[in-house]
Write a protein that holds these residues in place. Structure first.
Motif, PDB file in Angstrom:
ATOM      1  N   ILE A  71      -8.064  -9.997  31.945  1.00 16.67           N
ATOM      2  CA  ILE A  71      -8.697  -8.702  31.662  1.00 16.67           C
ATOM      3  C   ILE A  71      -9.348  -8.035  32.879  1.00 16.67           C
ATOM      4  CG2 ILE A  71      -9.143  -9.466  29.311  1.00 16.67           C
ATOM      5  CD1 ILE A  71     -12.050  -9.834  30.011  1.00 16.67           C
ATOM      6  N   ILE A  72      -9.501  -8.756  33.977  1.00 19.83           N
ATOM      7  CA  ILE A  72     -10.134  -8.194  35.170  1.00 19.83           C
ATOM      8  C   ILE A  72      -9.055  -7.707  36.132  1.00 19.83           C
ATOM      9  CG2 ILE A  72     -11.704  -8.645  37.088  1.00 19.83           C
ATOM     10  CD1 ILE A  72     -13.045  -8.807  34.357  1.00 19.83           C
ATOM     11  N   PRO A 129      -6.972  -7.442  39.352  1.00 17.67           N
ATOM     12  CA  PRO A 129      -6.723  -8.567  40.260  1.00 17.67           C
ATOM     13  C   PRO A 129      -7.650  -8.655  41.466  1.00 17.67           C
ATOM     14  CG  PRO A 129      -4.652  -7.651  39.501  1.00 17.67           C
ATOM     15  CD  PRO A 129      -5.723  -6.744  38.979  1.00 17.67           C
ATOM     16  N   ALA A 130      -7.985  -7.524  42.047  1.00  9.12           N
ATOM     17  CA  ALA A 130      -8.808  -7.543  43.254  1.00  9.12           C
ATOM     18  C   ALA A 130     -10.241  -8.015  42.985  1.00  9.12           C
ATOM     19  CB  ALA A 130      -8.843  -6.150  43.888  1.00  9.12           C
ATOM     20  N   ARG A 131     -10.641  -8.048  41.723  1.00 10.20           N
ATOM     21  CA  ARG A 131     -12.019  -8.408  41.380  1.00 10.20           C
ATOM     22  C   ARG A 131     -12.131  -9.766  40.675  1.00 10.20           C
ATOM     23  NH1 ARG A 131     -16.655  -5.929  42.759  1.00 10.20           N
ATOM     24  NH2 ARG A 131     -17.417  -5.698  40.620  1.00 10.20           N
ATOM     25  N   VAL A 132     -11.016 -10.421  40.426  1.00 13.80           N
ATOM     26  CA  VAL A 132     -11.048 -11.678  39.681  1.00 13.80           C
ATOM     27  C   VAL A 132     -11.882 -12.735  40.397  1.00 13.80           C
ATOM     28  CG1 VAL A 132      -9.670 -13.638  38.887  1.00 13.80           C
ATOM     29  CG2 VAL A 132      -8.887 -11.312  38.445  1.00 13.80           C
ATOM     30  N   ALA A 133     -11.658 -12.929  41.679  1.00  8.74           N
ATOM     31  CA  ALA A 133     -12.383 -13.959  42.432  1.00  8.74           C
ATOM     32  C   ALA A 133     -13.884 -13.705  42.391  1.00  8.74           C
ATOM     33  CB  ALA A 133     -11.883 -14.008  43.877  1.00  8.74           C
ATOM     34  N   TYR A 134     -14.283 -12.439  42.497  1.00 10.90           N
ATOM     35  CA  TYR A 134     -15.701 -12.102  42.448  1.00 10.90           C
ATOM     36  C   TYR A 134     -16.296 -12.451  41.091  1.00 10.90           C
ATOM     37  CZ  TYR A 134     -19.918  -9.259  42.090  1.00 10.90           C
ATOM     38  OH  TYR A 134     -21.199  -8.847  41.877  1.00 10.90           O
ATOM     39  N   PHE A 135     -15.609 -12.085  40.013  1.00  7.50           N
ATOM     40  CA  PHE A 135     -16.101 -12.380  38.679  1.00  7.50           C
ATOM     41  C   PHE A 135     -16.178 -13.887  38.440  1.00  7.50           C
ATOM     42  CE2 PHE A 135     -15.696  -7.985  37.785  1.00  7.50           C
ATOM     43  CZ  PHE A 135     -16.306  -7.714  36.560  1.00  7.50           C
ATOM     44  N   THR A 182     -20.994  -1.529  28.864  1.00  8.55           N
ATOM     45  CA  THR A 182     -20.321  -0.448  29.579  1.00  8.55           C
ATOM     46  C   THR A 182     -19.286  -1.054  30.508  1.00  8.55           C
ATOM     47  OG1 THR A 182     -22.252   1.019  29.492  1.00  8.55           O
ATOM     48  CG2 THR A 182     -20.596   1.493  31.171  1.00  8.55           C
ATOM     49  N   MET A 183     -18.041  -0.616  30.356  1.00 10.70           N
ATOM     50  CA  MET A 183     -16.958  -1.122  31.194  1.00 10.70           C
ATOM     51  C   MET A 183     -16.332   0.020  31.991  1.00 10.70           C
ATOM     52  SD  MET A 183     -14.915  -3.765  28.720  1.00 10.70           S
ATOM     53  CE  MET A 183     -15.797  -4.927  27.682  1.00 10.70           C
ATOM     54  N   GLN A 184     -16.190  -0.214  33.285  1.00  9.47           N
ATOM     55  CA  GLN A 184     -15.406   0.683  34.128  1.00  9.47           C
ATOM     56  C   GLN A 184     -14.010   0.082  34.240  1.00  9.47           C
ATOM     57  OE1 GLN A 184     -17.332   1.624  37.844  1.00  9.47           O
ATOM     58  NE2 GLN A 184     -19.319   2.011  36.860  1.00  9.47           N
ATOM     59  N   LEU A 185     -13.025   0.846  33.822  1.00  7.30           N
ATOM     60  CA  LEU A 185     -11.649   0.366  33.776  1.00  7.30           C
ATOM     61  C   LEU A 185     -10.781   1.128  34.759  1.00  7.30           C
ATOM     62  CD1 LEU A 185     -11.257   0.405  29.873  1.00  7.30           C
ATOM     63  CD2 LEU A 185     -11.918  -1.548  31.271  1.00  7.30           C
ATOM     64  N   ILE A 232     -10.609  -4.379  33.774  1.00  4.36           N
ATOM     65  CA  ILE A 232     -12.023  -4.163  34.075  1.00  4.36           C
ATOM     66  C   ILE A 232     -12.265  -4.210  35.582  1.00  4.36           C
ATOM     67  CG2 ILE A 232     -14.356  -5.089  33.819  1.00  4.36           C
ATOM     68  CD1 ILE A 232     -13.508  -6.230  31.128  1.00  4.36           C
ATOM     69  N   VAL A 233     -13.001  -3.223  36.077  1.00  2.17           N
ATOM     70  CA  VAL A 233     -13.438  -3.202  37.468  1.00  2.17           C
ATOM     71  C   VAL A 233     -14.899  -3.627  37.560  1.00  2.17           C
ATOM     72  CG1 VAL A 233     -13.812  -1.767  39.516  1.00  2.17           C
ATOM     73  CG2 VAL A 233     -11.809  -1.373  38.049  1.00  2.17           C
ATOM     74  N   GLN A 234     -15.698  -3.158  36.629  1.00  2.57           N
ATOM     75  CA  GLN A 234     -17.132  -3.459  36.622  1.00  2.57           C
ATOM     76  C   GLN A 234     -17.630  -3.483  35.187  1.00  2.57           C
ATOM     77  OE1 GLN A 234     -19.378  -1.220  39.495  1.00  2.57           O
ATOM     78  NE2 GLN A 234     -21.334  -1.608  38.497  1.00  2.57           N
TER      79      GLN A 234
END
Length: 276
Positions: A139-140, A142-148, A226-229, A238-240
């Motif tokens: 659901i995240i 790809p560029a943000r998966v590692a951060y999450f 709140t989801m930024q997509l 999801i981005v944030q």
């Protein structure tokens, strides 16, 4: 309950806080869930009667709408859809046991994605490292998966697991049933473009350990996610993410169920996925 619950003490932020409201539980010796039903106040009884009368008047008006016309009415007679009303369009494809995917590239699809993702992020699977990483990869963006993954590994600690009644490794103690569910009540796209969207999802949630002598009984909470997509590789991701408490209704007069009834309900009633 949802992403980051219990990690930051209830404040707002990218991953939200505990997001739990205190639920008043009537006391009964030997059962933290039980207790006698409180008597209804005269004002509440009056409000109930007035509510029933209003509903009856509305039902009569609806039944009489359109008079004697046999043509089925015109477009002016049709009830306008509420912001979260079902549209009749199937905006999501899913298989049992999987997180829905393939949302439509429109406002409806973005809201559907956010509601479905809220369910996944509030599930008991988030307390298991391997399953949590699977959810995030689904659901995240790809560029943000590692951060999450890194941030949530710091949030879902052994101490947090023990705080909600689990063992340090996230497993459920023998003889108990762990409950963590999020149920979307409604959604609202505050911003929308073909490639980006911001969606608020109003939710209720359950969190706790059902079982005799549980020191962490199942409690309810109300919160808004709140989801930024962004549109990425044919789907919304999801981005944030952030979370805040409420809006929360006034607690009702229902008697809290016993630990046995709560555990039975969790085992018998499967969770939902949500498509707007």
């Amino acid at each position: 309950m949802s992403l980051g619950d219990g990690a930051s003490g209830g404040g707002e932020g990218e991953y939200g806080g505990v997001g739990q409201t205190r639920t008043r539980l009537p006391h009964r010796a030997g059962d933290v869930y039980g207790g006698a039903r409180r008597g209804r106040s005269p004002s509440r009884s009056l409000a109930t009667v007035v509510g029933v009368v209003v509903l009856l008047i509305a039902a009569i008006a609806f039944a009489n709408r359109g008079g004697g016309s046999s043509s089925g009415g015109n477009s002016d007679d049709k009830t306008r859809s509420a912001p979260t009303a079902a549209t009749g369009t199937r905006p999501v494809r899913s298989k049992p046991g999987t997180i829905p995917s393939g949302f439509t590239r429109d406002e409806q699809g973005a809201q559907s994605a956010a509601a479905n993702y809220a369910v996944a992020l509030g599930s008991a699977d988030m307390f298991n490292k391997d399953r949590r990483d699977e959810i995030l990869r689904a659901i995240i963006t790809p560029a943000r998966v590692a951060y999450f993954e890194g941030t949530l590994d710091k949030a879902y600690t052994p101490q947090f697991s023990e705080k909600v009644g689990l063992n340090a490794d996230g497993s459920t103690p023998q003889g108990y049933t762990f409950v963590s569910r999020t149920s979307p009540i409604g959604s609202n796209a505050t911003r929308f473009a073909p490639d980006k969207a911001t969606v608020d999802v109003w939710c209720s949630g359950l969190l706790g350990l059902a079982g005799q002598n549980s020191t962490n009984p199942v409690t309810s909470s109300w919160f808004t996610i709140t989801m930024q997509l962004e549109w990425n590789n044919g789907d919304w991701k999801i981005v944030q993410h952030s979370q805040k408490d409420g809006p929360a209704p006034v607690p009702g007069d229902e008697r809290a169920s016993s630990a046995e009834d709560m555990a039975k309900a969790v085992e018998e009633y499967g969770g939902f996925t949500y498509a707007r």
